[in-house]
Scaffold this active site. Structure first.
Site, short mmCIF file in Angstrom:
data_model
loop_
_atom_site.label_atom_id
_atom_site.label_comp_id
_atom_site.label_asym_id
_atom_site.label_seq_id
_atom_site.Cartn_x
_atom_site.Cartn_y
_atom_site.Cartn_z
CG ASP A 120 -36.87 53.93 42.26
OD1 ASP A 120 -37.37 55.07 42.28
OD2 ASP A 120 -37.50 52.90 41.96
CB SER A 179 -41.36 54.01 41.20
OG SER A 179 -40.42 54.94 41.69
CG ASP A 209 -45.76 64.31 44.51
OD1 ASP A 209 -44.60 63.85 44.56
OD2 ASP A 209 -46.77 63.62 44.77
NE ARG A 264 -47.21 56.64 43.12
CZ ARG A 264 -46.02 57.19 43.22
NH1 ARG A 264 -45.71 58.24 42.50
NH2 ARG A 264 -45.12 56.69 44.04
CE LYS A 317 -38.88 53.46 45.11
NZ LYS A 317 -39.84 54.37 44.43
CG ASP A 367 -37.53 57.69 44.30
OD1 ASP A 367 -37.61 58.82 43.79
OD2 ASP A 367 -38.53 57.06 44.67
CG HIS A 413 -39.28 61.04 47.51
ND1 HIS A 413 -39.84 62.01 46.72
CD2 HIS A 413 -39.47 59.87 46.86
CE1 HIS A 413 -40.35 61.45 45.63
NE2 HIS A 413 -40.13 60.15 45.69
CG ASP A 437 -37.56 54.39 38.74
OD1 ASP A 437 -36.58 55.13 38.98
OD2 ASP A 437 -38.35 54.03 39.64
CG HIS A 438 -38.61 58.29 38.65
ND1 HIS A 438 -38.03 58.98 39.71
CD2 HIS A 438 -39.21 57.21 39.20
CE1 HIS A 438 -38.30 58.33 40.84
NE2 HIS A 438 -39.00 57.25 40.56
CG HIS A 479 -40.30 61.33 41.14
ND1 HIS A 479 -41.31 60.43 40.87
CD2 HIS A 479 -39.73 60.88 42.28
CE1 HIS A 479 -41.33 59.49 41.80
NE2 HIS A 479 -40.38 59.74 42.67
#
Length: 559
Positions: free
Chosen positions: A28, A81, A171, A286, A361, A430, A434, A471-472, A501
């Site tokens: 991730d 994700s 973000d 989301r 996750k 991930d 963050h 996934d990213h 991300h």
């Protein structure tokens, strides 16, 4: 097999055998970028991932994990994700989140649906409350959608509107909340000029107020509930822009963790608690950080915290946040219909499946992978294992997270010979990425690599095949950059940390003793993305993918 079963029957692959154990590993937040000191992945000791990259060039490549490749509206939209695992599992690209909402707003269809009509019933006598993240981050919500919704609701009879604003800084840039609030206030002022009583009623930082996920910390939701519903918070202000500016001056303050506040009138009375007869819309598209609030707003039977007062409201989400729980029951925009996922196909063709991750996750490698659907397709053939995540600490405190435990359970599943596919998500790069803690993220990447090593060793033992991807992006770029790509500095000359991300592509690697010598990545799919991965692993299981799936990334060359 009856006729219903025949629809699921996959064709055999003409050249690839069945019966190999296939490990599908998702790292991730593991993107690919130029090596530099802010690329935690390149700095970290990751011998296994390095060896895959430096191995046979026909067994390693990059694929797209953002923007249109995962159903998002523009190439400036970073992946996440949820959409990433939807694409990985579904094998096709579905319009997602923001895109669905954009289409519904642009066409006006959002106002014709039963969700909007349901909240509209309260416009005559009650207040319309809008709760969500106020930023242009585009991961959970977008400010322009909120502004359109405010305008649309006012034009359709909303006389009294209250916004409960959550600040971002995760973000988007930390500190940008002031500008977003000013933009929102500006539009609310225009509505007031038109005779609509429209104001901000409360606020707080997303990670401290309301937007917890996976039932990690209900106190976060309670702080939001107290401010939004009860009109109670430690800080009272008359003006929301002033509120943010003041609260950002507190020691260690940041947009993500801003303390909760309520807006009060001249008599010190909160201007917008949620009352009986009101309508509430959570405007994030989301799901993961709205589900807990949705439960508090919707469930009669609820014991996670004392709600004190449970207003009789008409509540709708921007989207339905959990299809299995039917939560919320009413929503403004219908979800993409994701059917016929790879997981369901493989199970219906007898592929015994094991899926594992830790709490943060676990939903991605099950629910999102399976097209936003909870539970098993066939519990005789599937086992899903959730390892509890650390709670009560930020992930940089223990950057190894549960990588080892995930790898151990997966290794055991492989060596048990009970499964044909094992799929895992290793979250470290991930979740630690963050936090913005570069040193911890470097450790996190090493832990993830160690996890991959253990799984690949088990695949080696059983003569299986592995497919490793992500996934990213996230951990591969931990600094904000200007248009030239140079690190941005703050006014004190320190680098500005990037916690979000990225738009980077992600690696995909295949290998293992069970991989036929002639298998290699095709060279005619340069723009391949996450949605091409499902057909790829279906081939590795010895099947052709359904004809409407995005094409496989591999071909078999006769040696």
């Amino acid at each position: 097999m009856g006729s219903s079963g025949d629809a699921w029957k996959l064709k055999d692959h003409p050249k690839l055998p069945k019966g190999k154990t296939v490990a599908v590993i998702v790292l991730d937040g593991w993107g690919e970028a130029k090596p530099n000191e802010y690329n935690a992945i390149s700095v970290a000791e990751t011998p296994v991932m390095d060896s895959l990259k430096q191995g046979a060039p026909e067994h390693w490549r990059l694929i797209k994990a953002h923007g249109n490749a995962v159903g998002l509206p523009t190439e400036d939209d970073m992946g996440n994700s949820e959409v990433g695992h939807n694409a990985l599992g579904a094998g096709r690209i579905f319009a997602q989140g923001a895109k669905l909402v954009d289409l519904a707003l642009a066409s006006g269809k959002i106002y014709d649906g039963e969700g909007f009509k349901y909240v509209q019933e309260c416009f005559e006598k009650g207040t319309l409350h809008l709760i969500g993240l106020v930023s242009d981050g585009g991961v959970h919500s977008r400010l322009d959608q909120l502004l359109l919704l405010l305008k649309g609701a006012a034009e359709r009879g909303a006389k009294r509107i209250r916004v409960h604003a959550l600040t971002d800084g995760r973000d988007v840039l930390d500190g940008s909340s002031v500008g977003f609030m000013e933009t929102l206030e500006n539009d609310l002022a225009k509505l007031r000029e038109q005779g609509v009583d429209a104001r901000v009623a409360s606020g707080g930082g997303r990670m401290y107020v309301t937007m917890d996920r996976y039932e990690n910390d209900w106190d976060v939701v309670k702080r939001g509930w107290d401010a939004q519903v009860l009109g109670e918070a430690p800080h009272h202000f008359k003006d929301p822009v002033e509120a943010i500016k003041k609260l950002r001056q507190e020691p260690n303050a940041s947009d993500q963790y801003l303390a909760p506040f309520v807006i009060v009138d001249d008599n010190g009375k909160p201007v917008g608690p949620i009352l009986d007869g009101d309508a509430v819309v959570t405007f994030n598209f989301r799901a993961d950080r709205m589900v807990m609030l949705a439960k508090a707003l919707e469930y009669e039977d609820f014991d996670k915290f004392d709600r004190v007062r449970i207003p009789k409201i008409h509540y709708a989400g921007m989207l339905q946040y959990d299809g299995e729980l039917k939560l919320p029951n009413k929503y403004l925009v219908s979800p993409p219909e994701i059917d016929r996922t790879s997981g369901e196909y493989l199970v219906r063709n007898g592929v015994r499946t094991f899926a594992c991750s830790e709490t943060v996750k676990f939903g991605h490698v099950t629910f999102f992978w399976n097209g936003n659907r909870s539970g098993y397709f066939d519990e005789k053939l599937e086992e899903y294992v959730e390892i509890p995540s650390d709670s009560g600490i930020t992930f940089n405190v223990k950057p190894k997270m549960k990588a080892l435990e995930i790898a151990e359970r997966t290794r055991d599943a492989i060596l048990s010979h009970k499964f044909d596919q094992v799929r895992v998500n290793i979250p470290n790069s991930d979740m630690v990425g963050h936090t913005g803690d570069i040193k911890a993220t470097i450790e996190a990447c090493k832990a993830a690599d160690d996890g991959v090593k253990m799984i690949l060793e088990a695949i080696e033992q059983v003569g299986g095949i592995f497919l490793v991807t992500a996934d990213h992006g996230n951990a591969e770029d931990m600094v904000k950059r200007n248009k030239k790509g140079e690190p941005l500095l703050d006014k004190n000359g320190n680098i500005q940390i990037l916690t979000s991300h990225t738009l980077e592509p992600v690696p995909i690697a295949i290998g293992g003793p069970g991989l036929l010598p002639g298998v290699r990545f095709r060279t005619d799919l340069p723009t391949g993305g996450l949605a091409n991965v499902a057909a790829t692993f279906m081939n590795l299981h010895g099947f052709e993918a359904p004809s409407d799936y995005e094409p496989t990334l591999i071909e078999v060359v006769d040696n």
